[in-house]
Scaffold this motif. Structure first.
Motif, PDB file in Angstrom:
ATOM      1  N   LEU A  97      44.986 -10.538  -9.886  1.00 45.22           N
ATOM      2  CA  LEU A  97      44.536  -9.209  -9.496  1.00 45.22           C
ATOM      3  C   LEU A  97      44.494  -9.164  -7.971  1.00 45.22           C
ATOM      4  CD1 LEU A  97      43.478  -6.507 -10.523  1.00 45.22           C
ATOM      5  CD2 LEU A  97      41.206  -7.534 -10.705  1.00 45.22           C
ATOM      6  N   HIS A  98      45.325  -8.321  -7.356  1.00 39.03           N
ATOM      7  CA  HIS A  98      45.438  -8.281  -5.892  1.00 39.03           C
ATOM      8  C   HIS A  98      44.943  -6.938  -5.378  1.00 39.03           C
ATOM      9  CE1 HIS A  98      47.830 -11.956  -6.128  1.00 39.03           C
ATOM     10  NE2 HIS A  98      48.476 -11.394  -7.139  1.00 39.03           N
ATOM     11  N   VAL A  99      43.840  -6.940  -4.628  1.00 39.93           N
ATOM     12  CA  VAL A  99      43.219  -5.715  -4.128  1.00 39.93           C
ATOM     13  C   VAL A  99      43.397  -5.632  -2.613  1.00 39.93           C
ATOM     14  CG1 VAL A  99      41.073  -4.387  -3.935  1.00 39.93           C
ATOM     15  CG2 VAL A  99      41.513  -5.757  -5.990  1.00 39.93           C
ATOM     16  N   LYS A 100      43.921  -4.511  -2.141  1.00 43.41           N
ATOM     17  CA  LYS A 100      44.143  -4.291  -0.711  1.00 43.41           C
ATOM     18  C   LYS A 100      43.530  -2.959  -0.286  1.00 43.41           C
ATOM     19  CE  LYS A 100      46.921  -7.913  -0.593  1.00 43.41           C
ATOM     20  NZ  LYS A 100      46.523  -9.202   0.048  1.00 43.41           N
ATOM     21  N   TRP A 101      42.694  -2.981   0.756  1.00 43.47           N
ATOM     22  CA  TRP A 101      42.089  -1.758   1.297  1.00 43.47           C
ATOM     23  C   TRP A 101      42.944  -1.209   2.432  1.00 43.47           C
ATOM     24  CZ3 TRP A 101      37.555   0.756  -0.229  1.00 43.47           C
ATOM     25  CH2 TRP A 101      36.780   0.087  -1.205  1.00 43.47           C
ATOM     26  N   VAL A 102      43.074   0.109   2.500  1.00 39.85           N
ATOM     27  CA  VAL A 102      43.845   0.768   3.561  1.00 39.85           C
ATOM     28  C   VAL A 102      42.996   1.896   4.154  1.00 39.85           C
ATOM     29  CG1 VAL A 102      46.083   0.217   2.544  1.00 39.85           C
ATOM     30  CG2 VAL A 102      44.943   2.385   1.952  1.00 39.85           C
ATOM     31  N   PRO A 103      43.355   2.392   5.346  1.00 44.70           N
ATOM     32  CA  PRO A 103      42.499   3.401   6.018  1.00 44.70           C
ATOM     33  C   PRO A 103      42.250   4.669   5.205  1.00 44.70           C
ATOM     34  CG  PRO A 103      44.051   2.474   7.567  1.00 44.70           C
ATOM     35  CD  PRO A 103      44.448   1.958   6.204  1.00 44.70           C
ATOM     36  N   GLY A 104      43.355   5.259   4.670  1.00 48.14           N
ATOM     37  CA  GLY A 104      43.191   6.515   3.942  1.00 48.14           C
ATOM     38  C   GLY A 104      44.260   6.677   2.880  1.00 48.14           C
ATOM     39  N   SER A 105      44.173   7.782   2.137  1.00 44.52           N
ATOM     40  CA  SER A 105      45.124   8.009   1.036  1.00 44.52           C
ATOM     41  C   SER A 105      46.545   8.180   1.525  1.00 44.52           C
ATOM     42  CB  SER A 105      44.690   9.238   0.230  1.00 44.52           C
ATOM     43  OG  SER A 105      43.463   8.970  -0.423  1.00 44.52           O
ATOM     44  N   PHE A 106      46.687   8.664   2.772  1.00 39.36           N
ATOM     45  CA  PHE A 106      48.036   8.816   3.327  1.00 39.36           C
ATOM     46  C   PHE A 106      48.764   7.473   3.382  1.00 39.36           C
ATOM     47  CE2 PHE A 106      51.146  11.339   5.546  1.00 39.36           C
ATOM     48  CZ  PHE A 106      51.808  10.430   6.364  1.00 39.36           C
ATOM     49  N   GLU A 107      48.021   6.382   3.530  1.00 43.26           N
ATOM     50  CA  GLU A 107      48.606   5.037   3.650  1.00 43.26           C
ATOM     51  C   GLU A 107      48.850   4.353   2.299  1.00 43.26           C
ATOM     52  OE1 GLU A 107      46.034   6.066   5.793  1.00 43.26           O
ATOM     53  OE2 GLU A 107      47.565   6.371   7.324  1.00 43.26           O
ATOM     54  N   LEU A 108      48.425   4.983   1.214  1.00 45.28           N
ATOM     55  CA  LEU A 108      48.562   4.331  -0.092  1.00 45.28           C
ATOM     56  C   LEU A 108      50.013   4.062  -0.511  1.00 45.28           C
ATOM     57  CD1 LEU A 108      45.732   6.152  -2.103  1.00 45.28           C
ATOM     58  CD2 LEU A 108      45.733   3.763  -1.326  1.00 45.28           C
ATOM     59  N   PRO A 109      50.960   4.978  -0.286  1.00 46.37           N
ATOM     60  CA  PRO A 109      52.341   4.688  -0.705  1.00 46.37           C
ATOM     61  C   PRO A 109      52.946   3.460  -0.036  1.00 46.37           C
ATOM     62  CG  PRO A 109      52.050   7.041  -0.368  1.00 46.37           C
ATOM     63  CD  PRO A 109      50.802   6.387   0.162  1.00 46.37           C
ATOM     64  N   LEU A 110      52.787   3.356   1.304  1.00 47.11           N
ATOM     65  CA  LEU A 110      53.362   2.206   2.016  1.00 47.11           C
ATOM     66  C   LEU A 110      52.663   0.916   1.612  1.00 47.11           C
ATOM     67  CD1 LEU A 110      55.310   1.024   4.049  1.00 47.11           C
ATOM     68  CD2 LEU A 110      53.675   1.636   5.869  1.00 47.11           C
ATOM     69  N   ALA A 111      51.343   0.962   1.464  1.00 54.81           N
ATOM     70  CA  ALA A 111      50.601  -0.226   1.038  1.00 54.81           C
ATOM     71  C   ALA A 111      51.037  -0.663  -0.358  1.00 54.81           C
ATOM     72  CB  ALA A 111      49.109   0.060   1.067  1.00 54.81           C
ATOM     73  N   SER A 112      51.327   0.302  -1.211  1.00 58.05           N
ATOM     74  CA  SER A 112      51.822  -0.024  -2.558  1.00 58.05           C
ATOM     75  C   SER A 112      53.151  -0.759  -2.465  1.00 58.05           C
ATOM     76  CB  SER A 112      51.995   1.256  -3.386  1.00 58.05           C
ATOM     77  OG  SER A 112      50.758   1.920  -3.574  1.00 58.05           O
ATOM     78  N   GLN A 113      54.010  -0.279  -1.577  1.00 58.19           N
ATOM     79  CA  GLN A 113      55.333  -0.924  -1.405  1.00 58.19           C
ATOM     80  C   GLN A 113      55.171  -2.341  -0.876  1.00 58.19           C
ATOM     81  OE1 GLN A 113      58.847   1.414  -0.131  1.00 58.19           O
ATOM     82  NE2 GLN A 113      58.846   0.082   1.649  1.00 58.19           N
ATOM     83  N   TRP A 114      54.307  -2.533   0.119  1.00 52.40           N
ATOM     84  CA  TRP A 114      54.071  -3.883   0.648  1.00 52.40           C
ATOM     85  C   TRP A 114      53.545  -4.814  -0.436  1.00 52.40           C
ATOM     86  CZ3 TRP A 114      51.026  -2.244   5.695  1.00 52.40           C
ATOM     87  CH2 TRP A 114      51.936  -1.781   6.644  1.00 52.40           C
ATOM     88  N   LEU A 115      52.618  -4.316  -1.257  1.00 53.90           N
ATOM     89  CA  LEU A 115      52.035  -5.166  -2.303  1.00 53.90           C
ATOM     90  C   LEU A 115      53.091  -5.539  -3.335  1.00 53.90           C
ATOM     91  CD1 LEU A 115      48.507  -4.708  -3.832  1.00 53.90           C
ATOM     92  CD2 LEU A 115      50.420  -5.462  -5.219  1.00 53.90           C
ATOM     93  N   ILE A 116      53.926  -4.567  -3.709  1.00 48.87           N
ATOM     94  CA  ILE A 116      55.002  -4.840  -4.672  1.00 48.87           C
ATOM     95  C   ILE A 116      55.954  -5.901  -4.143  1.00 48.87           C
ATOM     96  CG2 ILE A 116      57.071  -3.826  -5.732  1.00 48.87           C
ATOM     97  CD1 ILE A 116      55.382  -1.184  -5.946  1.00 48.87           C
ATOM     98  N   GLN A 117      56.307  -5.780  -2.877  1.00 47.38           N
ATOM     99  CA  GLN A 117      57.263  -6.730  -2.288  1.00 47.38           C
ATOM    100  C   GLN A 117      56.657  -8.123  -2.129  1.00 47.38           C
ATOM    101  OE1 GLN A 117      58.446  -4.564   1.247  1.00 47.38           O
ATOM    102  NE2 GLN A 117      59.922  -3.310   0.115  1.00 47.38           N
TER     103      GLN A 117
END
Ligand SMILES: Nc1c(NC[C@H](O)[C@H](O)[C@H](O)CO)[nH]c(=O)[nH]c1=O
Ligand SMILES: CC(=O)[C@@H](O)COP(=O)(O)O
Length: 164
Positions: A57-77
């Motif tokens: 289970l990998h949990v990553k916090w980001v500044p705001g919802s605008f950053e969720l798509p890119l953070a999702s891509q980084w986590l997937i990769q």
């Protein structure tokens, strides 16, 4: 049916796939962290209840919802999860900023999910008021985080079965 008529925490416990073999990512926004923290708690508890292991289970916090798509891509990769859950809380302010954040977040998550061929569950609350957000993150309408955990397990199982 609007959320008003459906409790977000209710589901058929017997219809949920076993998550013990799944790697799941969660990206969560720091904005409105009282709300997003409650969403995260509901999601993590539900995933573990259905077998997902702590080390998968990998949990990553980001500044705001605008950053969720890119953070999702980084986590997937980085982790190649079977599914990702994106959690956020966007609350209407005085300006049109709400509209832009919500649209960019939703379309961005959709685009990354398709391009990375990985389910990204949309767990972003888009509320008119703080009260509406509280009601959907463990309040009278249940917890969207629980609903998202169930969707993630179902999509991960569906994706695995498609591979077979
Ligand atoms: N107002 C809210 C935001 N705004 C911040 C943006 O998401 C973004 O982090 C900023 O524009 C910098 O790129 N974010 C939320 O998640 N919720 C809000 O209510
Ligand atoms: C969703 C937002 O960005 C919003 O909460 C910001 O508030 P405002 O529109 O009053 O600047």
């Amino acid at each position: 049916m609007a959320t008003e008529g459906k409790n977000l925490s209710h589901y058929d416990k017997d219809s949920i796939p076993d998550g013990s073999d799944f790697t799941i990512g969660i990206v969560v926004s720091e904005w409105n962290d009282e709300i997003t923290g409650a969403l995260l708690k509901g999601a993590v508890e539900t995933l573990k209840k259905h077998g997902v292991q702590e080390n998968k289970l990998h949990v990553k916090w980001v500044p705001g919802s605008f950053e969720l798509p890119l953070a999702s891509q980084w986590l997937i990769q980085q982790h190649s999860p079977h599914a990702v859950i994106a959690l956020g809380s966007v609350i209407q302010g005085e300006t049109k900023h709400f509209d832009f954040v919500c649209e960019a977040c939703a379309l961005g998550i959709k685009d990354v999910s398709l391009s990375e061929n990985t389910p990204i569950i949309f767990g972003v609350l888009t509320d008119n008021t703080h009260e509406q957000a509280v009601a959907r993150s463990g309040g009278k309408h249940g917890n969207k985080g629980i609903e998202c955990a169930i969707a993630a397990l179902k999509m991960a199982a569906l994706r695995r079965n498609l591979w077979v």
